[in-house]
Design an enzyme around this catalytic site. Structure first.
Site, mmCIF file in Angstrom:
data_model
loop_
_atom_site.group_PDB
_atom_site.id
_atom_site.type_symbol
_atom_site.label_atom_id
_atom_site.label_comp_id
_atom_site.label_asym_id
_atom_site.label_seq_id
_atom_site.Cartn_x
_atom_site.Cartn_y
_atom_site.Cartn_z
ATOM 1 N N LYS A 71 0.838 -1.205 0.000
ATOM 2 C CA LYS A 71 0.000 0.000 0.000
ATOM 3 C C LYS A 71 0.866 1.246 0.000
ATOM 4 O O LYS A 71 0.621 2.183 -0.763
ATOM 5 C CB LYS A 71 -0.914 0.018 1.241
ATOM 6 C CG LYS A 71 -2.130 -0.875 1.128
ATOM 7 C CD LYS A 71 -2.845 -0.995 2.474
ATOM 8 C CE LYS A 71 -3.826 -2.163 2.442
ATOM 9 N NZ LYS A 71 -4.238 -2.599 3.776
ATOM 10 N N GLN B 181 -5.244 -1.307 9.733
ATOM 11 C CA GLN B 181 -5.151 -2.654 9.192
ATOM 12 C C GLN B 181 -5.843 -3.661 10.123
ATOM 13 O O GLN B 181 -5.627 -3.650 11.332
ATOM 14 C CB GLN B 181 -3.662 -3.000 9.021
ATOM 15 C CG GLN B 181 -3.369 -4.354 8.434
ATOM 16 C CD GLN B 181 -3.621 -4.432 6.937
ATOM 17 O OE1 GLN B 181 -3.811 -3.426 6.253
ATOM 18 N NE2 GLN B 181 -3.641 -5.642 6.422
ATOM 19 N N ASP C 55 -11.458 3.056 3.951
ATOM 20 C CA ASP C 55 -11.875 1.648 3.888
ATOM 21 C C ASP C 55 -13.392 1.523 3.712
ATOM 22 O O ASP C 55 -13.882 0.467 3.317
ATOM 23 C CB ASP C 55 -11.514 0.941 5.209
ATOM 24 C CG ASP C 55 -10.242 0.109 5.134
ATOM 25 O OD1 ASP C 55 -9.914 -0.384 4.038
ATOM 26 O OD2 ASP C 55 -9.598 -0.061 6.180
HETATM 27 N N1 LIG Z 1 -8.381 -2.187 7.143
HETATM 28 C C1 LIG Z 1 -8.111 -3.110 6.247
HETATM 29 N N2 LIG Z 1 -8.391 -2.870 4.942
HETATM 30 C C2 LIG Z 1 -8.111 -3.803 3.999
HETATM 31 O O1 LIG Z 1 -8.384 -3.582 2.788
HETATM 32 C C3 LIG Z 1 -7.503 -5.028 4.395
HETATM 33 C C4 LIG Z 1 -7.224 -5.220 5.749
HETATM 34 N N3 LIG Z 1 -7.552 -4.258 6.652
HETATM 35 N N4 LIG Z 1 -6.668 -6.370 6.174
HETATM 36 C C5 LIG Z 1 -6.237 -7.401 5.233
HETATM 37 C C6 LIG Z 1 -7.078 -7.399 3.980
HETATM 38 C C7 LIG Z 1 -6.447 -8.109 2.817
HETATM 39 N N5 LIG Z 1 -6.198 -7.082 1.831
HETATM 40 C C8 LIG Z 1 -5.489 -7.261 0.646
HETATM 41 C C9 LIG Z 1 -5.055 -6.208 -0.117
HETATM 42 C C10 LIG Z 1 -4.292 -6.404 -1.245
HETATM 43 C C11 LIG Z 1 -3.950 -7.664 -1.634
HETATM 44 C C12 LIG Z 1 -3.081 -7.845 -2.833
HETATM 45 O O2 LIG Z 1 -2.559 -6.897 -3.385
HETATM 46 N N6 LIG Z 1 -2.863 -9.075 -3.290
HETATM 47 C C13 LIG Z 1 -2.003 -9.380 -4.419
HETATM 48 C C14 LIG Z 1 -0.775 -10.156 -3.940
HETATM 49 C C15 LIG Z 1 -1.141 -11.434 -3.192
HETATM 50 C C16 LIG Z 1 0.057 -12.119 -2.554
HETATM 51 O O3 LIG Z 1 0.939 -12.575 -3.309
HETATM 52 O O4 LIG Z 1 0.071 -12.196 -1.306
HETATM 53 C C17 LIG Z 1 -2.791 -10.183 -5.445
HETATM 54 O O5 LIG Z 1 -3.841 -10.755 -5.086
HETATM 55 O O6 LIG Z 1 -2.353 -10.253 -6.589
HETATM 56 C C18 LIG Z 1 -4.399 -8.744 -0.910
HETATM 57 C C19 LIG Z 1 -5.180 -8.543 0.211
HETATM 58 C C20 LIG Z 1 -6.641 -5.890 2.294
HETATM 59 N N7 LIG Z 1 -7.174 -6.017 3.489
#
Ligand SMILES: Nc1nc(=O)c2c([nH]1)NC[C@@H]1CN(c3ccc(C(=O)N[C@@H](CCC(=O)O)C(=O)O)cc3)C=[N+]21
Ligand SMILES: NC(=O)C1=CN([C@@H]2O[C@H](COP(=O)(O)OP(=O)(O)OC[C@H]3O[C@@H](n4cnc5c(N)ncnc54)[C@H](OP(=O)(O)O)[C@@H]3O)[C@@H](O)[C@H]2O)C=CC1
Ligand SMILES: [Mg+2]
Length: 306
Positions: free
Chosen positions: A59, A103, A126
């Site tokens: 991020k 987070q 969010d």
């Molecule tokens: N307040 C809060 N807001 C959130 O939006 C939040 C959170 N907490 N806690 C955790 C979850 C999970 N999350 C992700 C964001 C980006 C990828 C992402 O970029 N994934 C890539 C890489 C995956 C990898 O290789 O690990 C993909 O899917 O291609 C994944 C998961 C946001 N979250």
């Protein structure tokens, strides 16, 4: 037979997200020129969970790429609720910060809802604050949760008008399933929300023109649960042991979705991969929401990005 069908088109969320980040970057630059305001995002992380640390790093890097200010507050997992609330109060009052993300998950001794609802709704990028959930439910402008917003952008890009389509969402969380349902209802889909008590989930899923999987169970949704030609959006991010037993023994992992991708891709018309599907869209939409919040803070009309 499924094997006679052409493989599904892969929905490239990573490419779409890169385009969106570039567009946000341009809009951020124009807001600086027109109003002298640089959009700023503060991310707060409590504790050392390695997966969370990785997302927070992604991020931060993407935020800087879009020409925005990026602050990361790393707090020990012994941080008290009072200390966390004090930091949020300070960020709420900071004119240089337009978006605040705490987070999740938070350590068990902290009341997550109390923390999320302490964030100013205008800075709640969010979209988890009860006021923003309410605005979404009644159709008022607010801030919309990033993951469902990203899923909707992909769906509209792929399918155009969604009205009249049968959408089945598997999962009813406040952060994915419920807001996804609100957004698809707003597009005049016929929406069904499934969860752990749903009876005959495979048969229900087979009614879906649009199937959104937000369950948190690796590869639970099978190929024969999917209607021929359906559009499948896989929100799941699940870490499982590496396929190579030697690497698995060393603790190496890989990421899979909630959908059994190989078999689903034989039946679906279009499908998001994991990784490279919904995940990158979540981050791009976080930046878009921060830009929107920055515009509203100075009474500027946000440029249309999605
Ligand atoms: N307040 C809060 N807001 C959130 O939006 C939040 C959170 N907490 N806690 C955790 C979850 C999970 N999350 C992700 C964001 C980006 C990828 C992402 O970029 N994934 C890539 C890489 C995956 C990898 O290789 O690990 C993909 O899917 O291609 C994944 C998961 C946001 N979250
Ligand atoms: N790509 C991204 O950017 C993001 C990905 N995620 C991922 O999405 C997934 C879902 O996240 P989140 O919504 O927070 O998860 P939650 O754990 O909060 O919710 C999961 C939902 O799935 C339902 N469920 C669990 N097991 C079953 C089952 N066997 N059959 C039917 N339904 C079931 C639960 O039902 P019940 O309510 O009855 O318990 C619940 O409603 C996770 O893999 C998460 O990592 C999450 C956020 C962002
Ligand atoms: Mg959850």
């Amino acid at each position: 037979m499924a094997t006679e069908n052409a493989a599904a088109a892969v929905i490239d969320g990573k490419a779409f997200a890169q385009t969106l980040v570039t567009r946000v970057g341009g809009a951020v630059e124009r807001l600086i020129a027109s109003h002298g305001v640089k959009a700023g995002l503060a991310v707060v992380i409590v504790g050392e969970d390695p997966a969370s640390q990785l997302y927070v790093r992604n991020k931060g890097e993407t935020t800087l790429k879009a020409g925005m200010r990026s602050d990361t507050h790393r707090l020990a997992d012994t941080t008290t609720q009072e200390e966390l609330l004090a930091l949020i109060a300070q960020l709420n009052a900071d004119d240089g910060i337009h978006g605040i993300l705490v987070q999740l998950p938070l350590p068990a001794h902290i009341d997550s809802n109390a923390v999320l609802d302490a964030i100013s709704p205008d800075k709640d990028v969010d979209g988890f604050h009860v006021v923003n959930a309410g605005r979404l439910a009644v159709g008022q402008d607010g801030l919309v949760p990033c993951t469902p917003l990203g899923c909707l952008m992909l769906l509209k890009d792929q399918l155009g008008d969604l009205s009249g389509m049968n959408a089945v969402i598997v999962g009813r969380s406040n952060i994915v399933g419920k807001p996804m349902a609100q957004l698809l209802l707003g597009e005049s889909c016929t929406v069904t929300i499934a969860h752990s008590r749903t009876k005959d989930l495979p048969a229900l899923c087979r009614t879906a023109d649009i199937l959104v999987a937000a369950v948190g169970r690796p590869e639970m949704i099978k190929g024969d649960w999917i209607k021929e030609g359906a559009t499948v959006i896989d929100v799941g991010i699940n870490r499982v042991p590496s396929k190579d037993p030697v690497k698995a023994a060393e603790g190496k992992t890989r990421v899979v979705g909630d959908v059994a991708y190989e078999e689903a891709a034989q039946v679906a018309g279009r499908i998001t991969p994991v990784p490279g599907g919904v995940g990158p869209m979540t981050i791009a939409c976080l930046l878009a929401n921060t830009y929107t919040a920055a515009c509203r803070s100075v009474g500027a009309t946000p440029e249309k990005l999605g």
